[in-house]
Scaffold this active site. Structure first.
Site, PDB file in Angstrom:
ATOM      1  N   LYS A  53       9.236 -19.390 111.984  1.00 37.98           N
ATOM      2  CA  LYS A  53       9.088 -20.840 112.105  1.00 37.98           C
ATOM      3  C   LYS A  53       8.812 -21.247 113.554  1.00 37.98           C
ATOM      4  O   LYS A  53       8.986 -20.435 114.483  1.00 37.98           O
ATOM      5  CB  LYS A  53      10.357 -21.506 111.557  1.00 37.98           C
ATOM      6  CG  LYS A  53      10.559 -21.241 110.057  1.00 37.98           C
ATOM      7  CD  LYS A  53      11.779 -21.995 109.503  1.00 37.98           C
ATOM      8  CE  LYS A  53      11.947 -21.732 108.009  1.00 37.98           C
ATOM      9  NZ  LYS A  53      13.057 -22.526 107.412  1.00 37.98           N
TER      10      LYS A  53
ATOM     11  N   TYR B 144       7.004 -26.444 100.174  1.00 36.89           N
ATOM     12  CA  TYR B 144       8.391 -26.862  99.944  1.00 36.89           C
ATOM     13  C   TYR B 144       8.489 -27.885  98.807  1.00 36.89           C
ATOM     14  O   TYR B 144       9.328 -28.790  98.856  1.00 36.89           O
ATOM     15  CB  TYR B 144       8.978 -27.443 101.232  1.00 36.89           C
ATOM     16  CG  TYR B 144       9.393 -26.406 102.259  1.00 36.89           C
ATOM     17  CD1 TYR B 144      10.275 -25.369 101.934  1.00 36.89           C
ATOM     18  CD2 TYR B 144       8.939 -26.473 103.580  1.00 36.89           C
ATOM     19  CE1 TYR B 144      10.670 -24.428 102.882  1.00 36.89           C
ATOM     20  CE2 TYR B 144       9.336 -25.539 104.531  1.00 36.89           C
ATOM     21  CZ  TYR B 144      10.210 -24.518 104.172  1.00 36.89           C
ATOM     22  OH  TYR B 144      10.617 -23.589 105.118  1.00 36.89           O
TER      23      TYR B 144
ATOM     24  N   PHE C  20      16.718 -34.033 103.588  1.00 38.22           N
ATOM     25  CA  PHE C  20      16.260 -33.367 104.804  1.00 38.22           C
ATOM     26  C   PHE C  20      14.764 -33.078 104.816  1.00 38.22           C
ATOM     27  O   PHE C  20      14.247 -32.503 105.772  1.00 38.22           O
ATOM     28  CB  PHE C  20      17.036 -32.056 105.024  1.00 38.22           C
ATOM     29  CG  PHE C  20      16.944 -31.058 103.894  1.00 38.22           C
ATOM     30  CD1 PHE C  20      15.838 -30.225 103.764  1.00 38.22           C
ATOM     31  CD2 PHE C  20      17.971 -30.945 102.965  1.00 38.22           C
ATOM     32  CE1 PHE C  20      15.747 -29.308 102.724  1.00 38.22           C
ATOM     33  CE2 PHE C  20      17.898 -30.013 101.924  1.00 38.22           C
ATOM     34  CZ  PHE C  20      16.779 -29.202 101.809  1.00 38.22           C
TER      35      PHE C  20
ATOM     36  N   ARG D 239      15.238 -11.227 102.419  1.00 42.21           N
ATOM     37  CA  ARG D 239      16.238 -12.316 102.409  1.00 42.21           C
ATOM     38  C   ARG D 239      17.557 -11.832 103.028  1.00 42.21           C
ATOM     39  O   ARG D 239      18.212 -12.579 103.748  1.00 42.21           O
ATOM     40  CB  ARG D 239      16.472 -12.796 100.972  1.00 42.21           C
ATOM     41  CG  ARG D 239      15.260 -13.449 100.309  1.00 42.21           C
ATOM     42  CD  ARG D 239      15.019 -14.869 100.716  1.00 42.21           C
ATOM     43  NE  ARG D 239      16.087 -15.758 100.359  1.00 42.21           N
ATOM     44  CZ  ARG D 239      16.014 -17.087 100.494  1.00 42.21           C
ATOM     45  NH1 ARG D 239      14.897 -17.671 100.966  1.00 42.21           N
ATOM     46  NH2 ARG D 239      17.027 -17.853 100.189  1.00 42.21           N
TER      47      ARG D 239
ATOM     48  N   THR E  27      21.000 -19.386 104.677  1.00 47.07           N
ATOM     49  CA  THR E  27      20.172 -20.521 105.107  1.00 47.07           C
ATOM     50  C   THR E  27      20.762 -21.224 106.329  1.00 47.07           C
ATOM     51  O   THR E  27      20.028 -21.588 107.253  1.00 47.07           O
ATOM     52  CB  THR E  27      20.037 -21.527 103.940  1.00 47.07           C
ATOM     53  OG1 THR E  27      19.420 -20.855 102.839  1.00 47.07           O
ATOM     54  CG2 THR E  27      19.182 -22.728 104.341  1.00 47.07           C
TER      55      THR E  27
ATOM     56  N   ARG F 211      19.114 -14.908 111.233  1.00 49.97           N
ATOM     57  CA  ARG F 211      19.710 -16.235 111.436  1.00 49.97           C
ATOM     58  C   ARG F 211      21.103 -16.132 112.045  1.00 49.97           C
ATOM     59  O   ARG F 211      21.497 -16.971 112.858  1.00 49.97           O
ATOM     60  CB  ARG F 211      19.742 -16.973 110.090  1.00 49.97           C
ATOM     61  CG  ARG F 211      18.350 -17.439 109.623  1.00 49.97           C
ATOM     62  CD  ARG F 211      18.355 -17.770 108.154  1.00 49.97           C
ATOM     63  NE  ARG F 211      17.152 -18.487 107.712  1.00 49.97           N
ATOM     64  CZ  ARG F 211      16.881 -18.745 106.439  1.00 49.97           C
ATOM     65  NH1 ARG F 211      17.713 -18.337 105.483  1.00 49.97           N
ATOM     66  NH2 ARG F 211      15.789 -19.391 106.098  1.00 49.97           N
TER      67      ARG F 211
ATOM     68  N   ASN G 206      16.083 -22.771 111.524  1.00 47.59           N
ATOM     69  CA  ASN G 206      16.741 -21.507 111.164  1.00 47.59           C
ATOM     70  C   ASN G 206      15.795 -20.311 111.206  1.00 47.59           C
ATOM     71  O   ASN G 206      16.011 -19.309 110.532  1.00 47.59           O
ATOM     72  CB  ASN G 206      17.460 -21.647 109.822  1.00 47.59           C
ATOM     73  CG  ASN G 206      16.501 -21.908 108.667  1.00 47.59           C
ATOM     74  OD1 ASN G 206      15.288 -21.981 108.870  1.00 47.59           O
ATOM     75  ND2 ASN G 206      17.041 -22.035 107.477  1.00 47.59           N
TER      76      ASN G 206
ATOM     77  N   HIS H  64      11.411 -18.134 107.279  1.00 40.10           N
ATOM     78  CA  HIS H  64      11.307 -18.359 105.836  1.00 40.10           C
ATOM     79  C   HIS H  64      11.007 -17.026 105.179  1.00 40.10           C
ATOM     80  O   HIS H  64      10.230 -16.236 105.713  1.00 40.10           O
ATOM     81  CB  HIS H  64      10.164 -19.337 105.520  1.00 40.10           C
ATOM     82  CG  HIS H  64       9.788 -19.328 104.062  1.00 40.10           C
ATOM     83  ND1 HIS H  64      10.471 -20.066 103.123  1.00 40.10           N
ATOM     84  CD2 HIS H  64       8.847 -18.610 103.368  1.00 40.10           C
ATOM     85  CE1 HIS H  64       9.945 -19.823 101.920  1.00 40.10           C
ATOM     86  NE2 HIS H  64       8.959 -18.947 102.048  1.00 40.10           N
TER      87      HIS H  64
ATOM     88  N   GLU I 164       3.153 -18.076  97.157  1.00 38.39           N
ATOM     89  CA  GLU I 164       3.068 -18.412  98.586  1.00 38.39           C
ATOM     90  C   GLU I 164       2.000 -17.571  99.293  1.00 38.39           C
ATOM     91  O   GLU I 164       1.259 -18.084 100.135  1.00 38.39           O
ATOM     92  CB  GLU I 164       4.448 -18.230  99.232  1.00 38.39           C
ATOM     93  CG  GLU I 164       5.463 -19.246  98.712  1.00 38.39           C
ATOM     94  CD  GLU I 164       6.889 -18.992  99.171  1.00 38.39           C
ATOM     95  OE1 GLU I 164       7.123 -18.068  99.978  1.00 38.39           O
ATOM     96  OE2 GLU I 164       7.783 -19.731  98.703  1.00 38.39           O
TER      97      GLU I 164
HETATM   98  P1  DAT Z   1      15.905 -20.922 102.475  1.00 32.98           P
HETATM   99  O1  DAT Z   1      14.977 -21.170 103.634  1.00 32.98           O
HETATM  100  O2  DAT Z   1      17.076 -20.059 102.884  1.00 32.98           O
HETATM  101  O3  DAT Z   1      15.198 -20.407 101.244  1.00 32.98           O
HETATM  102  P2  DAT Z   1      16.054 -23.488 101.123  1.00 32.98           P
HETATM  103  O4  DAT Z   1      14.865 -23.058 100.335  1.00 32.98           O
HETATM  104  O5  DAT Z   1      17.252 -23.980 100.363  1.00 32.98           O
HETATM  105  O6  DAT Z   1      16.558 -22.322 102.081  1.00 32.98           O
HETATM  106  O7  DAT Z   1      15.653 -24.658 102.139  1.00 32.98           O
HETATM  107  C1  DAT Z   1      14.411 -24.604 102.810  1.00 32.98           C
HETATM  108  C2  DAT Z   1      14.641 -24.995 104.243  1.00 32.98           C
HETATM  109  O8  DAT Z   1      15.073 -26.364 104.298  1.00 32.98           O
HETATM  110  C3  DAT Z   1      15.749 -24.203 104.958  1.00 32.98           C
HETATM  111  O9  DAT Z   1      15.281 -22.995 105.483  1.00 32.98           O
HETATM  112  C4  DAT Z   1      16.184 -25.175 106.007  1.00 32.98           C
HETATM  113  C5  DAT Z   1      16.034 -26.530 105.354  1.00 32.98           C
HETATM  114  N1  DAT Z   1      17.305 -26.958 104.761  1.00 32.98           N
HETATM  115  C6  DAT Z   1      17.882 -26.477 103.640  1.00 32.98           C
HETATM  116  N2  DAT Z   1      19.042 -27.105 103.391  1.00 32.98           N
HETATM  117  C7  DAT Z   1      19.193 -28.026 104.386  1.00 32.98           C
HETATM  118  C8  DAT Z   1      20.187 -28.997 104.694  1.00 32.98           C
HETATM  119  N3  DAT Z   1      21.272 -29.155 103.936  1.00 32.98           N
HETATM  120  N4  DAT Z   1      20.007 -29.760 105.794  1.00 32.98           N
HETATM  121  C9  DAT Z   1      18.914 -29.603 106.586  1.00 32.98           C
HETATM  122  N5  DAT Z   1      17.931 -28.718 106.334  1.00 32.98           N
HETATM  123  C10 DAT Z   1      18.072 -27.928 105.254  1.00 32.98           C
HETATM  124 MG    MG Z   2      13.868 -21.332  99.963  1.00 34.57          MG
END
Ligand code: DAT
Ligand code: MG
Length: 139
Positions: A9, A49, A57, A86, A92, A103, A113, A116, A127
């Site tokens: 990222k 996304y 968020f 992962r 996350t 992370r 973080n 991805h 993707e």
């Molecule tokens: P991951 O990236 O571990 O697959 P995710 O798909 O649930 O996690 O979320 C996508 C991204 O969105 C994640 O990398 C960071 C952001 N994110 C997720 N939950 C969040 C939250 N509660 N507050 C702020 N950003 C968040």
């Molecule tokens: Mg995800």
């Protein structure tokens, strides 16, 4: 070969951590099959996304992901590679991520973080097809 999409990222690129992150996949024995440094726009991020568009968020996530270039990677290895990536990434929320994970070692903020990784084989195919259409079905 099982493949997955990894995005280093914008925070990872800005902080000079791309080599470190790629090294973790290489040291594990995974292969880097494609890479591209690219500025992502809100349209492609909306597709990427799509499961999060209604989350509170989402706006911050798109603003962050589009603020500077990201390094996109296709990473491949044996069956289970999507899950292995992962595991190497960690939870996350970097404050909850285990030491030794990307992370866990380098992050403190849930939005910024660092990486991805696709969450399933089906999402990886979707993707990779979206970000590297030129690779075709043979990726
Ligand atoms: P991951 O990236 O571990 O697959 P995710 O798909 O649930 O996690 O979320 C996508 C991204 O969105 C994640 O990398 C960071 C952001 N994110 C997720 N939950 C969040 C939250 N509660 N507050 C702020 N950003 C968040
Ligand atoms: Mg995800």
């Amino acid at each position: 070969m099982e493949k997955t999409l990894v995005i280093c990222k914008p925070d990872a690129v800005e902080r000079g951590l791309v080599g470190e992150i790629i090294g973790r996949f290489e040291h594990k024995g995974l292969a880097i099959l494609a890479s591209d440094l690219r500025l992502l726009d809100s349209e492609v991020l909306g597709h990427h996304y799509s499961e999060h568009t209604e989350k509170p968020f989402f706006g911050d996530l798109v603003a962050f992901m589009s603020r500077s270039p990201a390094m996109l990677l296709v990473v491949g290895g044996p069956e289970g590679t999507v899950g292995v990536v992962r595991t190497l990434m960690g939870a996350t929320d970097p404050t909850q991520a285990a030491p030794g994970t990307i992370r866990g070692d380098f992050g403190l903020a849930v939005t910024e973080n660092l990486v991805h990784g696709s969450d399933a084989v089906e999402s990886a195919l979707r993707e990779i097809g979206m970000f590297f259409p030129e690779l075709g079905a043979g990726v």
